[in-house]
Design a protein around this motif. Structure first.
Motif, PDB file in Angstrom:
ATOM      1  N   GLN A  12       0.827  -1.204   0.000  1.00  0.00           N
ATOM      2  CA  GLN A  12       0.000   0.000   0.000  1.00  0.00           C
ATOM      3  C   GLN A  12       0.865   1.259   0.000  1.00  0.00           C
ATOM      4  OE1 GLN A  12      -3.520   0.300  -0.271  1.00  0.00           O
ATOM      5  NE2 GLN A  12      -2.743   2.334  -0.753  1.00  0.00           N
ATOM      6  N   VAL A  13       1.932   1.240   0.770  1.00  0.00           N
ATOM      7  CA  VAL A  13       2.861   2.376   0.789  1.00  0.00           C
ATOM      8  C   VAL A  13       3.462   2.584  -0.600  1.00  0.00           C
ATOM      9  CG1 VAL A  13       5.078   3.195   1.689  1.00  0.00           C
ATOM     10  CG2 VAL A  13       3.373   2.244   3.251  1.00  0.00           C
ATOM     11  N   LEU A  14       3.851   1.501  -1.246  1.00  0.00           N
ATOM     12  CA  LEU A  14       4.411   1.606  -2.595  1.00  0.00           C
ATOM     13  C   LEU A  14       3.384   2.151  -3.580  1.00  0.00           C
ATOM     14  CD1 LEU A  14       6.477  -1.702  -2.709  1.00  0.00           C
ATOM     15  CD2 LEU A  14       7.375   0.643  -2.636  1.00  0.00           C
ATOM     16  N   ALA A  15       2.140   1.728  -3.455  1.00  0.00           N
ATOM     17  CA  ALA A  15       1.080   2.246  -4.327  1.00  0.00           C
ATOM     18  C   ALA A  15       0.883   3.742  -4.092  1.00  0.00           C
ATOM     19  CB  ALA A  15      -0.218   1.485  -4.085  1.00  0.00           C
ATOM     20  N   ASP A  16       0.871   4.144  -2.830  1.00  0.00           N
ATOM     21  CA  ASP A  16       0.729   5.567  -2.500  1.00  0.00           C
ATOM     22  C   ASP A  16       1.914   6.372  -3.030  1.00  0.00           C
ATOM     23  OD1 ASP A  16      -1.640   4.935  -1.199  1.00  0.00           O
ATOM     24  OD2 ASP A  16      -0.777   5.085   0.815  1.00  0.00           O
ATOM     25  N   ALA A  17       3.108   5.826  -2.868  1.00  0.00           N
ATOM     26  CA  ALA A  17       4.315   6.526  -3.321  1.00  0.00           C
ATOM     27  C   ALA A  17       4.348   6.658  -4.836  1.00  0.00           C
ATOM     28  CB  ALA A  17       5.561   5.804  -2.816  1.00  0.00           C
ATOM     29  N   SER A  18       3.790   5.699  -5.551  1.00  0.00           N
ATOM     30  CA  SER A  18       3.791   5.791  -7.010  1.00  0.00           C
ATOM     31  C   SER A  18       2.788   6.827  -7.510  1.00  0.00           C
ATOM     32  CB  SER A  18       3.519   4.421  -7.639  1.00  0.00           C
ATOM     33  OG  SER A  18       2.172   4.039  -7.438  1.00  0.00           O
ATOM     34  N   LYS A  19       1.737   7.066  -6.742  1.00  0.00           N
ATOM     35  CA  LYS A  19       0.728   8.079  -7.121  1.00  0.00           C
ATOM     36  C   LYS A  19       1.191   9.487  -6.767  1.00  0.00           C
ATOM     37  CE  LYS A  19      -3.121   4.944  -6.391  1.00  0.00           C
ATOM     38  NZ  LYS A  19      -4.184   4.571  -5.469  1.00  0.00           N
ATOM     39  N   HIS A  20       1.835   9.623  -5.636  1.00  0.00           N
ATOM     40  CA  HIS A  20       2.285  10.920  -5.125  1.00  0.00           C
ATOM     41  C   HIS A  20       3.724  10.752  -4.643  1.00  0.00           C
ATOM     42  CE1 HIS A  20      -1.947  12.014  -5.189  1.00  0.00           C
ATOM     43  NE2 HIS A  20      -2.192  10.931  -4.486  1.00  0.00           N
ATOM     44  N   ALA A  21       4.669  10.989  -5.517  1.00  0.00           N
ATOM     45  CA  ALA A  21       6.071  10.773  -5.176  1.00  0.00           C
ATOM     46  C   ALA A  21       6.451  11.571  -3.926  1.00  0.00           C
ATOM     47  CB  ALA A  21       6.966  11.169  -6.338  1.00  0.00           C
ATOM     48  N   PRO A  22       6.893  10.880  -2.885  1.00  0.00           N
ATOM     49  CA  PRO A  22       7.272  11.582  -1.656  1.00  0.00           C
ATOM     50  C   PRO A  22       8.618  12.281  -1.807  1.00  0.00           C
ATOM     51  CG  PRO A  22       7.700   9.245  -1.425  1.00  0.00           C
ATOM     52  CD  PRO A  22       7.044   9.438  -2.766  1.00  0.00           C
ATOM     53  N   SER A  23       8.775  13.389  -1.081  1.00  0.00           N
ATOM     54  CA  SER A  23      10.083  14.059  -1.056  1.00  0.00           C
ATOM     55  C   SER A  23      11.037  13.310  -0.137  1.00  0.00           C
ATOM     56  CB  SER A  23       9.943  15.510  -0.604  1.00  0.00           C
ATOM     57  OG  SER A  23       9.449  15.568   0.723  1.00  0.00           O
ATOM     58  N   SER A  24      10.463  12.637   0.876  1.00  0.00           N
ATOM     59  CA  SER A  24      11.268  11.809   1.769  1.00  0.00           C
ATOM     60  C   SER A  24      10.387  10.747   2.417  1.00  0.00           C
ATOM     61  CB  SER A  24      11.954  12.652   2.851  1.00  0.00           C
ATOM     62  OG  SER A  24      10.996  13.204   3.719  1.00  0.00           O
ATOM     63  N   VAL A  25      11.043   9.685   2.862  1.00  0.00           N
ATOM     64  CA  VAL A  25      10.363   8.577   3.524  1.00  0.00           C
ATOM     65  C   VAL A  25      11.129   8.276   4.811  1.00  0.00           C
ATOM     66  CG1 VAL A  25       9.609   6.179   3.345  1.00  0.00           C
ATOM     67  CG2 VAL A  25       9.669   7.608   1.288  1.00  0.00           C
ATOM     68  N   SER A  26      10.407   8.241   5.911  1.00  0.00           N
ATOM     69  CA  SER A  26      10.996   7.922   7.205  1.00  0.00           C
ATOM     70  C   SER A  26      10.557   6.512   7.596  1.00  0.00           C
ATOM     71  CB  SER A  26      10.508   8.935   8.244  1.00  0.00           C
ATOM     72  OG  SER A  26      10.882   8.528   9.529  1.00  0.00           O
ATOM     73  N   VAL A  27      11.522   5.666   7.942  1.00  0.00           N
ATOM     74  CA  VAL A  27      11.258   4.287   8.344  1.00  0.00           C
ATOM     75  C   VAL A  27      11.853   4.100   9.737  1.00  0.00           C
ATOM     76  CG1 VAL A  27      11.615   1.864   7.773  1.00  0.00           C
ATOM     77  CG2 VAL A  27      11.352   3.532   5.929  1.00  0.00           C
ATOM     78  N   THR A  28      10.981   3.815  10.723  1.00  0.00           N
ATOM     79  CA  THR A  28      11.436   3.700  12.112  1.00  0.00           C
ATOM     80  C   THR A  28      11.037   2.348  12.686  1.00  0.00           C
ATOM     81  OG1 THR A  28      11.146   6.081  12.375  1.00  0.00           O
ATOM     82  CG2 THR A  28      11.398   4.785  14.391  1.00  0.00           C
ATOM     83  N   GLY A  29      12.019   1.590  13.147  1.00  0.00           N
ATOM     84  CA  GLY A  29      11.771   0.284  13.740  1.00  0.00           C
ATOM     85  C   GLY A  29      11.606   0.371  15.246  1.00  0.00           C
TER      86      GLY A  29
END
Length: 97
Positions: A12-29
């Motif tokens: 879902q994140v990839l689908a969202d990113a392909s529709k609206h290219a993000p300027s940055s992505v934060s990934v926190t574990g």
């Protein structure tokens, strides 16, 4: 390793990113509070790195992704030290417009 439910979220994140290219992505574990604190910090980073790799494989530019680990310091469900809680074992992904 990313479980099937996690892969659904990543898709879902990839689908969202392909529709609206993000300027940055934060990934926190994150981890639960079972186990030693230093182990949990390393585990949270491994979780975040796994998601980062999946996002890159899905087409998100590596230079747009930042990775962080919080270990057991920011639980979604407050628990005592040493308590296992599945909801605390997670990775949060934030897409910035």
């Amino acid at each position: 390793m990313i479980n099937p439910a996690g892969q659904v979220v990543i898709n879902q994140v990839l689908a969202d990113a392909s529709k609206h290219a993000p300027s940055s992505v934060s990934v926190t574990g994150h981890t639960d509070r079972a186990g030693p604190e230093d182990y949990n910090m390393a585990l949270s980073l491994r979780r975040a790195d796994s998601v980062r790799s999946a996002l890159i494989s899905g087409g998100v530019a590596a230079d747009k992704i930042t990775v962080a680990g919080r270990g057991e310091s920011e639980p979604a469900v407050p628990t005592a030290d040493g308590v296992r809680e599945a909801k605390n074992r997670r990775v949060e992904i934030i897409l910035q417009p």
